[in-house]
Structures are given as structure tokens and as C-alpha cells.
Design a protein around this motif. Structure first.
Motif, short mmCIF file in Angstrom:
data_model
loop_
_atom_site.label_atom_id
_atom_site.label_comp_id
_atom_site.label_asym_id
_atom_site.label_seq_id
_atom_site.Cartn_x
_atom_site.Cartn_y
_atom_site.Cartn_z
N ARG A 1 41.82 31.56 37.46
CA ARG A 1 41.36 30.33 36.81
C ARG A 1 40.45 30.65 35.61
O ARG A 1 39.53 31.46 35.72
N HIS A 2 40.70 29.99 34.50
CA HIS A 2 39.88 30.24 33.32
C HIS A 2 38.44 29.79 33.54
O HIS A 2 37.52 30.26 32.86
N GLN A 3 38.22 28.91 34.51
CA GLN A 3 36.86 28.44 34.80
C GLN A 3 35.96 29.56 35.32
O GLN A 3 34.74 29.41 35.36
N ARG A 4 36.55 30.68 35.72
CA ARG A 4 35.73 31.78 36.23
C ARG A 4 34.95 32.49 35.12
O ARG A 4 33.99 33.20 35.40
N LEU A 5 35.37 32.29 33.87
CA LEU A 5 34.58 32.85 32.77
C LEU A 5 33.32 32.01 32.59
O LEU A 5 33.36 30.79 32.66
N ARG A 6 32.22 32.65 32.34
CA ARG A 6 30.94 31.96 32.32
C ARG A 6 30.68 31.24 31.00
O ARG A 6 29.97 30.22 30.97
N THR A 7 31.22 31.77 29.91
CA THR A 7 31.08 31.15 28.60
C THR A 7 32.39 31.32 27.84
O THR A 7 33.15 32.26 28.12
N ALA B 1 43.09 32.64 29.04
CA ALA B 1 44.36 32.03 28.64
C ALA B 1 45.04 31.26 29.77
O ALA B 1 45.91 30.43 29.51
N CYS B 2 44.65 31.53 31.02
CA CYS B 2 45.30 30.88 32.17
C CYS B 2 44.72 29.48 32.36
O CYS B 2 43.68 29.31 33.01
N ARG B 3 45.39 28.50 31.80
CA ARG B 3 44.84 27.14 31.78
C ARG B 3 45.08 26.37 33.07
O ARG B 3 44.25 25.58 33.49
N SER C 1 55.21 31.18 45.50
CA SER C 1 55.27 31.34 44.05
C SER C 1 53.97 30.93 43.38
O SER C 1 53.28 30.01 43.81
N LEU C 2 53.66 31.68 42.33
CA LEU C 2 52.49 31.42 41.50
C LEU C 2 52.98 30.88 40.16
O LEU C 2 53.77 31.53 39.47
N HIS C 3 52.54 29.68 39.82
CA HIS C 3 52.93 29.04 38.56
C HIS C 3 51.72 29.03 37.63
O HIS C 3 50.67 28.47 37.97
N LEU C 4 51.87 29.64 36.47
CA LEU C 4 50.79 29.73 35.50
C LEU C 4 51.17 29.07 34.18
O LEU C 4 52.31 29.20 33.73
N ASP C 5 50.21 28.37 33.61
CA ASP C 5 50.33 27.93 32.22
C ASP C 5 49.40 28.80 31.40
O ASP C 5 48.17 28.77 31.59
N ILE C 6 49.98 29.60 30.51
CA ILE C 6 49.19 30.53 29.71
C ILE C 6 49.20 30.09 28.26
O ILE C 6 50.26 29.85 27.67
N ASN C 7 48.02 29.98 27.69
CA ASN C 7 47.88 29.64 26.28
C ASN C 7 48.16 30.90 25.47
O ASN C 7 47.32 31.80 25.38
N THR C 8 49.35 30.96 24.88
CA THR C 8 49.75 32.17 24.15
C THR C 8 49.03 32.32 22.81
O THR C 8 49.21 33.34 22.12
N GLU C 9 48.24 31.33 22.45
CA GLU C 9 47.40 31.50 21.27
C GLU C 9 46.17 32.36 21.59
O GLU C 9 45.54 32.91 20.68
N ILE C 10 45.86 32.46 22.88
CA ILE C 10 44.74 33.30 23.31
C ILE C 10 45.23 34.70 23.68
O ILE C 10 44.62 35.70 23.30
N CYS C 11 46.31 34.77 24.44
CA CYS C 11 46.89 36.08 24.77
C CYS C 11 48.39 35.93 24.93
O CYS C 11 48.90 34.86 25.27
N SER C 12 49.10 37.01 24.73
CA SER C 12 50.56 37.00 24.86
C SER C 12 50.95 37.22 26.32
O SER C 12 50.15 37.68 27.14
N ILE C 13 52.21 36.91 26.64
CA ILE C 13 52.71 37.17 27.99
C ILE C 13 52.66 38.67 28.28
O ILE C 13 52.34 39.09 29.39
N MET C 14 52.95 39.48 27.29
CA MET C 14 52.91 40.93 27.47
C MET C 14 51.51 41.39 27.85
O MET C 14 51.34 42.26 28.71
N GLU C 15 50.50 40.83 27.21
CA GLU C 15 49.13 41.20 27.54
C GLU C 15 48.80 40.83 28.99
O GLU C 15 48.05 41.55 29.67
#
Length: 223
Positions: free
Chosen positions: A139-145, A160-162, A176-190
Motif C-alpha cells: 500500500r502506498h499509504q505505508r510511505l510516511r511522506t 506507485a501502488c495506488r 490473486s493479487l490485483h495492483l493498480d500501478i501509476n506508471t508515471e511514478i515507476c514502470s512495470i519493469m521497476e
């Protein structure tokens, strides 16, 4: 009898988890406190519930999931062992004399002590469920800032994991794990650069639960 709700509201246990997270905050790491403990516990219990395991196994998985990182207050290094020993001491104060020799509680200690052993197959279903609860918490909420995403590539991927969703199909035998990743923050490869080992570990855990592991990113199936 050990009950998850009582463990979750135990003031001493909450103090340990909060202090552990305080240390991680000082080190610049993402959240590893009560919120992560609750996510891990609830996800582990949910998986076993959906697969038809007993209420008692669900309860033990939630307890193990809630306590799995409590040893971080000692050190991040070898925290699985310290977490298991601290959990043993904390639960020992809650248990009756008879319960201390109940095999159920050793399932909790084993699950805590085994949840990071990526080179081994999880020894039982409770451990497998705890692993899945822990390793799917991106979860992106785990980042503090918001700025923390610039600290390293791991934080960048977390940022990036929204949205995260866990789906369990007893009929299809799939978790199954379903993720929405903001590719403007990181790529799928990353994402895969950082989480390939974690994904493989989730697959191992699913096999113990007689399921396959599915990974979906932005609607596309990758595994």
C-alpha cells in the motif's frame, strides 16, 4: 483461549509495535507498525476463511500476522527470531497454564519465525497465509511522506501502488493479487526488479494452500 481481538487491543503489545515503528521511522523506512500488523492479520485470516479452513486456524493466522514483526524493536536483522521469542513471552502472560502446552500456540510461533525464509517452502497453511498477508502489503499509504518515494527504488515502487485487492477463489484454487500501478511514478519493469523474489515467495505459499498465485497489474495478468 487466545483471541485475536484481545491481542489486537492489548496495550503492551500495541506499545511494542508502536515503538518498533518509531525506530523504523527514524531509519527512514516505510510504516511497520500497527497498520501493517492489522493488514497482515486480516489478509491472512481472510485467505484461510475463503479457502474453508477452520475458524481456529483463521484466528491463529491473524494472531501470528499481527505479531510477525514485533521483533523489529530489537533489530531489523534476524527479526523473525526475535519476533517469535517476544511473541512467546507476550502470549505466555495471556495464556492459561494449560494453553501454554497447547499445540495451537506453537503454530503461531512457527509462522512468525518462518515468514521470511524465502529459500524454504512454508511448513504449514498458517505460515503460508501470514506470508501472503505480509508480502502483499504494498500500500502506498505505508510511505510516511510523499517525498519518501525519492529515497530508493523500493519506496518508489510502493508509492506507485495506488490500489491493492486480494481475490481468493476456492473453486479455481487461485489466490490473486490485483495492483493498480501509476506508471508515471515507476514502470512495470521497476516493480519486478524489486518484487520478483517476493512474488516467487507468494507462489510458494500458495502451493502450500493448494492454490496457484495470480498477479494482475493494471488489469493485465503477469502470472
Amino acid at each position: 483461549m487466545l483471541i485475536f481481538e484481545n491481542i489486537k487491543n492489548n496495550k503492551e503489545i500495541l506499545t511494542y509495535l508502536k515503538y518498533s515503528d518509531k525506530i523504523f521511522k527514524a531509519l527512514g523506512y516505510k510504516e511497520h507498525g500497527v497498520a501493517h500488523a492489522i493488514y497482515t492479520a486480516q489478509t491472512a485470516g481472510y485467505i484461510l476463511e475463503k479457502l474453508g479452513y477452520t475458524k481456529r486456524m483463521q484466528e491463529l493466522a491473524k494472531i501470528a500476522g499481527f505479531l510477525h514483526d514485533v521483533g523489529n524493536l530489537v533489530s531489523r536483522r534476524d527479526h523473525t527470531r526475535s519476533s517469535a521469542f517476544i511473541a512467546m513471552a507476550l502470549l505466555g502472560e495471556i495464556q492459561t497454564k494449560e494453553e501454554k502446552y497447547n499445540g495451537d500456540v506453537f503454530e503461531v510461533f512457527n509462522a512468525i519465525g518462518s515468514h521470511e525464509d524465502k529459500n524454504a517452502t512454508p511448513p504449514n497453511e498458517i505460515t503460508a497465509a501470514v506470508i501472503l498477508g505480509d508480502k502483499t502489503d504494498v500500500r502506498h499509504q505505508r510511505l510516511r511522506t510523499p517525498e519518501q518515494r525519492y529515497k530508493d527504488i523500493h519506496s518508489k515502487v510502493i508509492a506507485a501502488c495506488r490500489n491493492i485487492k486480494i481475490e481468493v477463489s476456492k473453486e479455481k484454487k487461485e489466490i490473486s493479487l490485483h495492483l493498480d500501478i501509476n506508471t508515471e511514478i515507476c514502470s512495470i519493469m521497476e516493480y519486478f526488479e524489486i518484487f520478483t523474489q517476493r512474488t516467487l515467495y507468494c507462489s510458494k505459499a500458495c502451493k502450500v494452500l493448494k492454490c496457484s498465485f495470480g498477479l494482475y497489474i493494471n488489469g493485465d495478468k503477469f502470472l
